[in-house]
Design a protein around this motif. Structure first.
Motif, PDB file in Angstrom:
ATOM      1  N   TYR A 256       0.835  -1.204   0.000  1.00  0.00           N
ATOM      2  CA  TYR A 256       0.000   0.000   0.000  1.00  0.00           C
ATOM      3  C   TYR A 256       0.872   1.257   0.000  1.00  0.00           C
ATOM      4  O   TYR A 256       0.625   2.203  -0.754  1.00  0.00           O
ATOM      5  N   TRP A 272      -6.420 -12.072  -3.363  1.00  0.00           N
ATOM      6  CA  TRP A 272      -6.353 -11.042  -2.336  1.00  0.00           C
ATOM      7  C   TRP A 272      -6.101 -11.676  -0.985  1.00  0.00           C
ATOM      8  O   TRP A 272      -6.387 -12.856  -0.774  1.00  0.00           O
ATOM      9  N   GLN A 286     -10.642  -9.810   2.390  1.00  0.00           N
ATOM     10  CA  GLN A 286     -10.318  -8.776   1.424  1.00  0.00           C
ATOM     11  C   GLN A 286      -9.233  -7.885   2.018  1.00  0.00           C
ATOM     12  O   GLN A 286      -8.892  -8.014   3.189  1.00  0.00           O
ATOM     13  N   GLU A 290      -7.917  -1.673   1.675  1.00  0.00           N
ATOM     14  CA  GLU A 290      -8.671  -1.399   0.445  1.00  0.00           C
ATOM     15  C   GLU A 290      -7.760  -1.078  -0.739  1.00  0.00           C
ATOM     16  O   GLU A 290      -7.953  -0.119  -1.481  1.00  0.00           O
ATOM     17  N   HIS A 292      -7.658  -2.512  -3.472  1.00  0.00           N
ATOM     18  CA  HIS A 292      -8.352  -2.631  -4.746  1.00  0.00           C
ATOM     19  C   HIS A 292      -8.998  -1.324  -5.192  1.00  0.00           C
ATOM     20  O   HIS A 292      -9.401  -1.197  -6.350  1.00  0.00           O
ATOM     21  N   ARG A 293      -9.097  -0.348  -4.303  1.00  0.00           N
ATOM     22  CA  ARG A 293      -9.705   0.938  -4.649  1.00  0.00           C
ATOM     23  C   ARG A 293      -8.688   1.968  -5.151  1.00  0.00           C
ATOM     24  O   ARG A 293      -9.072   3.058  -5.591  1.00  0.00           O
ATOM     25  N   LEU A 294      -7.406   1.654  -5.067  1.00  0.00           N
ATOM     26  CA  LEU A 294      -6.389   2.610  -5.506  1.00  0.00           C
ATOM     27  C   LEU A 294      -6.431   2.766  -7.029  1.00  0.00           C
ATOM     28  O   LEU A 294      -6.691   1.797  -7.749  1.00  0.00           O
ATOM     29  N   PRO A 295      -6.144   3.965  -7.539  1.00  0.00           N
ATOM     30  CA  PRO A 295      -6.243   4.198  -8.986  1.00  0.00           C
ATOM     31  C   PRO A 295      -5.216   3.440  -9.817  1.00  0.00           C
ATOM     32  O   PRO A 295      -5.424   3.253 -11.024  1.00  0.00           O
TER      33      PRO A 295
END
Length: 341
Positions: A256, A272, A286, A290, A292-295
């Motif tokens: 991250y 994941w 999960q 988060e 999976h939400r990074l651009p």
């Protein structure tokens, strides 16, 4: 010989299995209505398991292996057996002497194709540019660093874990004129399409040479969260990381931080992290941060094997394991109980 299907096999599936096995084989399966092939319970299987010689299927309810004292072979319809290690089934197999096989390679082409899809989608910013098209938004300036695609041709891809899947990733990377570097436990095993092979002790030096890194290694005690801060620091800031194997290979917090500070250009995964009691809290299936939400992150949710022909191949190869066993032939997909794969 009594073979127990660990799922509510359809009539067509049962007929296929019967045709492959000796005519004297007793084949049984749980009955009832289910949503999927992963739902048979202890009560569904108890009366069948107590005198079973063989198990075939995708799931093994807690307690069933313990009562199956006649069990001689388990044909596991997955490539990975880390679940069997965590639940003590591999330990039980060593204690009682029954064989464990898998279907490694049955989904290798599908997963390798998914890995290359991720490589291309990261490089070409597929999702971002699709959304821009959807919104009728132009990128400006045209060749700005933030919207320019990366290339595959002439770039270097590192494949960590050059087995059934990793070797196929290497082959496909060559079609894009990429330099392929492999990392595996046994560097002396030959691998077509790999330009140079290295041991795990050379991982950091390999990472520094790569524009793309794909993780395709099994999840074992040795590889559990083996890819962390030091490994990410060894990568080029312009590089992409793709995880096609198991979510718990990579440490989430350093990943991250690398993705949000510009230390790593992008990440893609079909798998994941799973957090369970004894290793983490809270329990979760999960990313807790988060990711999976990074651009700069792309993902699918364990869908790489969900492709044409894979289910049929799982059953075919899983049954072949039992056929080999009943014929007294060497088991071509036997699990090494000490290595865990």
């Amino acid at each position: 010989m009594k073979v127990v299907s660990l799922w509510h096999a359809t009539d067509d599936e049962l007929n296929y299995i019967k045709k492959k096995l000796p005519s004297s084989t007793e084949l049984v399966a749980p009955k009832g209505e289910y949503f999927s092939r992963f739902e048979a319970s202890y009560s569904d299987l108890e009366r069948h398991a107590v005198d079973a010689d063989a198990f075939i299927g995708w799931t093994l309810p807690a307690g069933i292996p313990e009562i199956a004292r006649k069990l001689k072979i388990l044909s596991w319809f997955h490539s990975g057996v880390d679940d069997l290690a965590e639940t003590g089934v591999l330990r039980l197999a060593k204690e009682r002497g029954f064989k464990v096989t898998n279907i490694r390679g049955a989904n290798a082409v599908a997963v390798a194709e998914q890995a290359m899809m991720f490589v291309l989608a990261l490089a070409k910013q597929t999702v971002i540019k699709h959304q821009a098209m959807h919104d009728m938004r132009k990128f400006f300036p045209l060749f700005g660093d933030e919207n320019r695609s990366a290339m595959l041709s002439g770039c270097t891809i590192g494949v960590v874990g050059v087995g059934n899947i990793g070797s196929r990733i290497a082959k496909r990377a060559k079609a894009f004129d990429m330099q392929v570097i492999g990392v595996r436990r046994n560097r002396d095993l030959p691998a077509e399409y790999v330009d140079s092979m290295h041991g795990l002790d050379e991982l950091h030096s390999v990472l520094g040479k790569c524009d793309y890194v794909v993780l395709a290694t099994p999840n074992t005690n040795e590889t559990f969260r083996f890819f962390g801060k030091a490994e990410l620091a060894s990568m080029r800031p312009s590089a992409f990381l793709i995880n096609i194997a198991r979510g718990n290979l990579v440490e989430e917090k350093p990943l991250y931080e690398a993705l949000t500070t510009g230390r790593l250009r992008g990440y893609a995964a079909d798998v994941w992290p799973t957090y369970k009691f004894g290793r983490a809290f809270p329990v979760s299936y999960q990313s807790r941060l988060e990711l999976h939400r990074l651009p700069n992150v792309l993902g699918s949710n364990d869908q790489s094997h969900n492709a044409d022909g894979v289910l049929e191949r799982y059953i075919e190869w899983g049954v072949e394991n039992i056929v080999e066993f009943t014929a007294g032939r060497p088991l071509s997909r036997e699990i090494n109980l000490d290595l865990g794969y």
